[in-house]
Design a protein around this motif. Structure first.
Motif, PDB file in Angstrom:
ATOM      1  N   LYS A   1       0.837  -1.191   0.000  1.00  0.00           N
ATOM      2  CA  LYS A   1       0.000   0.000   0.000  1.00  0.00           C
ATOM      3  C   LYS A   1       0.877   1.246   0.000  1.00  0.00           C
ATOM      4  O   LYS A   1       1.987   1.235   0.541  1.00  0.00           O
ATOM      5  N   PRO A   2       0.401   2.356  -0.583  1.00  0.00           N
ATOM      6  CA  PRO A   2       1.184   3.598  -0.601  1.00  0.00           C
ATOM      7  C   PRO A   2       1.269   4.238   0.779  1.00  0.00           C
ATOM      8  O   PRO A   2       0.508   3.888   1.681  1.00  0.00           O
ATOM      9  N   GLU A   3       2.182   5.163   0.939  1.00  0.00           N
ATOM     10  CA  GLU A   3       2.325   5.859   2.222  1.00  0.00           C
ATOM     11  C   GLU A   3       1.125   6.766   2.481  1.00  0.00           C
ATOM     12  O   GLU A   3       0.718   6.965   3.619  1.00  0.00           O
TER      13      GLU A   3
ATOM     14  N   THR B   1       7.716   4.935  -2.965  1.00  0.00           N
ATOM     15  CA  THR B   1       8.842   4.102  -3.423  1.00  0.00           C
ATOM     16  C   THR B   1       9.884   4.905  -4.187  1.00  0.00           C
ATOM     17  O   THR B   1      10.955   4.402  -4.473  1.00  0.00           O
ATOM     18  N   GLY B   2       9.534   6.134  -4.545  1.00  0.00           N
ATOM     19  CA  GLY B   2      10.445   6.920  -5.374  1.00  0.00           C
ATOM     20  C   GLY B   2      10.268   6.593  -6.852  1.00  0.00           C
ATOM     21  O   GLY B   2      10.840   7.257  -7.717  1.00  0.00           O
ATOM     22  N   GLU B   3       9.489   5.575  -7.112  1.00  0.00           N
ATOM     23  CA  GLU B   3       9.231   5.163  -8.489  1.00  0.00           C
ATOM     24  C   GLU B   3       8.026   5.936  -9.008  1.00  0.00           C
ATOM     25  O   GLU B   3       6.962   5.943  -8.385  1.00  0.00           O
ATOM     26  N   GLY B   4       8.164   6.580 -10.166  1.00  0.00           N
ATOM     27  CA  GLY B   4       7.067   7.389 -10.675  1.00  0.00           C
ATOM     28  C   GLY B   4       6.366   6.790 -11.879  1.00  0.00           C
ATOM     29  O   GLY B   4       5.294   7.269 -12.266  1.00  0.00           O
ATOM     30  N   HIS B   5       6.959   5.735 -12.464  1.00  0.00           N
ATOM     31  CA  HIS B   5       6.377   5.156 -13.670  1.00  0.00           C
ATOM     32  C   HIS B   5       6.481   3.635 -13.669  1.00  0.00           C
ATOM     33  O   HIS B   5       7.399   3.060 -13.058  1.00  0.00           O
ATOM     34  N   LEU B   6       5.555   3.007 -14.348  1.00  0.00           N
ATOM     35  CA  LEU B   6       5.599   1.559 -14.582  1.00  0.00           C
ATOM     36  C   LEU B   6       5.718   1.368 -16.094  1.00  0.00           C
ATOM     37  O   LEU B   6       4.762   1.602 -16.838  1.00  0.00           O
ATOM     38  N   LYS B   7       6.903   0.963 -16.530  1.00  0.00           N
ATOM     39  CA  LYS B   7       7.118   0.777 -17.969  1.00  0.00           C
ATOM     40  C   LYS B   7       6.719  -0.648 -18.385  1.00  0.00           C
ATOM     41  O   LYS B   7       6.971  -1.596 -17.667  1.00  0.00           O
TER      42      LYS B   7
END
Length: 212
Positions: free
Chosen positions: A175-177, A184-190
């Motif tokens: 779950k997100p914060e 997670t610092g991750e902004g995209h799902l490629k």
């Protein structure tokens, strides 16, 4: 001499008496045996009659009792076939959460008319309320198009904006914060796979996604 004669007479009388008793006993036994032999056919006939009566009664009861029908087997419930995708492909996805708070450039309520929620996605061109299944890392979520976006990033191939909860779940199953940060610092799902399961009736264009 006289005494001995008396004894002889008594002995003879006793012997005769005993002999008579034995003869009588044998005669009685013979009569009983004869009686049993005489009654044997009647006894056998009675036993045979009882056996036949019992057999007839059992047969009559068997006919009277209704035969039990085997309960019909319940058919196993048919498994629902997974809906066939009307359109599928891969794209890069970002995340958002627009609820009118102004956080992270929030522009207000989603354009589709439904409040921000888990499973609400933004597309630059698909009709509003289009049902979409997204898959990434072996995890899948079924949601719907409820907003427009992403804006400028769509010109760089980012054709889906996912709600924060869907984004984080697809990324690592967690779950997100918060509503606004995946954490997670991750902004995209490629390479995210999308499947259009049902086109919505709202404003927009069916077919391949078009930049905003």
């Amino acid at each position: 001499m006289h005494k001995r004669a008396i004894n002889v007479v008594l002995t003879g009388a006793t012997g005769v008496s005993l002999a008579g008793m034995l003869v009588a006993g044998v005669s009685a036994a013979s009569e009983d045996d004869a009686a049993r032999q005489k009654n044997l056919p009647a006894t056998q006939a009675m036993a045979a009659h009882n056996k036949q009566s019992a057999a007839k009664a059992a047969k009559a009861q068997s006919k009277a009792a209704p035969a039990k029908k085997a309960a019909p087997k319940k058919a196993a419930p048919a498994k629902k076939a997974a809906p066939k995708a009307l359109l599928s492909g891969k794209t890069t996805a970002s995340y958002f959460w627009d609820d009118g708070s102004g956080v992270n450039g929030d522009t207000g309520a989603p354009a589709g008319g439904k409040p921000m929620q888990k499973g609400l996605f933004a597309s630059p061109s698909w009709p509003m309320h289009t049902k979409v299944k997204v898959t990434y890392g072996g995890r899948s979520v079924v949601g719907f198009v409820g907003d427009r976006g992403p804006g400028a990033p769509s010109h760089s191939g980012v054709m889906l904006d996912l709600d924060t909860y869907t984004f984080r779940y697809l990324l690592d199953g967690k779950k997100p914060e918060s509503d606004y940060e995946a954490g997670t610092g991750e902004g995209h799902l490629k390479g995210l796979k999308y499947e259009v399961l049902e086109w919505g009736e709202g404003a927009g264009k069916k077919g391949e996604p078009v930049p905003f």
